[in-house]
Design a protein around this motif. Sequence first.
Motif, mmCIF file in Angstrom:
data_model
loop_
_atom_site.group_PDB
_atom_site.id
_atom_site.type_symbol
_atom_site.label_atom_id
_atom_site.label_comp_id
_atom_site.label_asym_id
_atom_site.label_seq_id
_atom_site.Cartn_x
_atom_site.Cartn_y
_atom_site.Cartn_z
ATOM 1 N N UNK A 1 0.823 -1.209 0.000
ATOM 2 C CA UNK A 1 0.000 0.000 0.000
ATOM 3 C C UNK A 1 0.857 1.260 0.000
ATOM 4 N N UNK A 2 2.141 1.117 0.331
ATOM 5 C CA UNK A 2 3.029 2.267 0.428
ATOM 6 C C UNK A 2 3.669 2.513 -0.935
ATOM 7 N N UNK A 3 3.637 3.739 -1.423
ATOM 8 C CA UNK A 3 4.275 4.016 -2.723
ATOM 9 C C UNK A 3 5.772 3.708 -2.671
ATOM 10 N N UNK B 1 -2.275 4.469 0.270
ATOM 11 C CA UNK B 1 -2.566 5.128 1.537
ATOM 12 C C UNK B 1 -1.566 6.238 1.802
ATOM 13 N N UNK B 2 -2.036 7.265 2.466
ATOM 14 C CA UNK B 2 -1.129 8.322 2.915
ATOM 15 C C UNK B 2 -1.091 8.289 4.439
ATOM 16 N N UNK C 1 -14.043 3.127 9.591
ATOM 17 C CA UNK C 1 -14.929 2.253 8.832
ATOM 18 C C UNK C 1 -15.446 2.895 7.551
ATOM 19 N N UNK C 2 -15.352 4.203 7.439
ATOM 20 C CA UNK C 2 -15.766 4.890 6.213
ATOM 21 C C UNK C 2 -14.732 4.723 5.111
ATOM 22 N N UNK C 3 -13.568 4.229 5.452
ATOM 23 C CA UNK C 3 -12.456 4.084 4.521
ATOM 24 C C UNK C 3 -12.265 2.600 4.194
ATOM 25 N N UNK C 4 -12.271 2.255 2.921
ATOM 26 C CA UNK C 4 -12.158 0.848 2.505
ATOM 27 C C UNK C 4 -10.866 0.209 3.015
ATOM 28 N N UNK C 5 -9.753 0.935 2.897
ATOM 29 C CA UNK C 5 -8.487 0.396 3.403
ATOM 30 C C UNK C 5 -8.546 0.272 4.922
ATOM 31 N N UNK C 6 -9.205 1.215 5.575
ATOM 32 C CA UNK C 6 -9.377 1.150 7.028
ATOM 33 C C UNK C 6 -10.143 -0.095 7.438
ATOM 34 N N UNK C 7 -11.194 -0.416 6.692
ATOM 35 C CA UNK C 7 -11.962 -1.635 6.966
ATOM 36 C C UNK C 7 -11.078 -2.864 6.848
ATOM 37 N N UNK D 1 2.119 0.403 10.248
ATOM 38 C CA UNK D 1 1.641 0.981 8.997
ATOM 39 C C UNK D 1 1.814 2.497 9.022
ATOM 40 N N UNK D 2 1.392 3.130 10.093
ATOM 41 C CA UNK D 2 1.511 4.577 10.215
ATOM 42 C C UNK D 2 2.973 5.020 10.172
ATOM 43 N N UNK D 3 3.837 4.332 10.928
ATOM 44 C CA UNK D 3 5.273 4.673 10.937
ATOM 45 C C UNK D 3 5.903 4.509 9.567
ATOM 46 N N UNK D 4 5.566 3.426 8.858
ATOM 47 C CA UNK D 4 6.111 3.205 7.510
ATOM 48 C C UNK D 4 5.668 4.303 6.558
ATOM 49 N N UNK D 5 4.400 4.670 6.630
ATOM 50 C CA UNK D 5 3.896 5.725 5.743
ATOM 51 C C UNK D 5 4.509 7.076 6.073
#
Length: 196
Positions: free
Chosen positions: A44-46, A61-62, A77-83, A186-190
């Motif tokens: 998911x990370x560029x 994802x950003x 839950x409003x975000x597909x990747x979040x789900x 995930x957050x740290x990598x992004x």
Amino acid sequence: MPGMLFSAPPKELQGTDHSLLDDKTQKRRPKTFGMDVKAYLRSMIPHMESGMKPSRSKDMLSAHEVLQWSQSLEKLLANRAGQDVFGSFLKSEFSEENIEFWLACEDYKRTESDLLHGKAEKIYKAFVHSDAAKQINIDFHTRESTAKKIKAPTPTCFDEAQKIVYTLMEKDSYPRFLKSNIYLNLLNDLQANSLK
């Protein structure tokens, strides 16, 4: 997005049939499950170092987007990747039935009226019935009330049970998710990639 984070591909969750609802047996996750999730999240990370452009930028994802998930379960839950990411976390805790039920209810609300009865029966048998393979944690009164409502199904017949499951996820699973390695890594990598 790839369907590897749920027991059914997302296309099946969006369609009128829920094959995950027909699955009466819980499948054991292979020991490589964590590695599969990690590989998925990394995809998911560029890839900024290689100069590759994502083929579908909406799937990327950003750090800002992932950080917004921490504001509320509703935003997550409003975000597909979040789900998907939250679903993989719930699988790691053996409580994926909660998000699967919530997603099935969201899909059910968009169902055409002539298909409500069949879909209501499937959701009830998969998640609400006392012998359901993926039984959700709701009280007896709500279980009985839902059983009565599906006899003459409406788009709102699962609302009471869905609210209970949402509250359970919001108060219990969601705070743990925000502290989990799945979310924090995930957050740290992004964030690290956004600095490059």
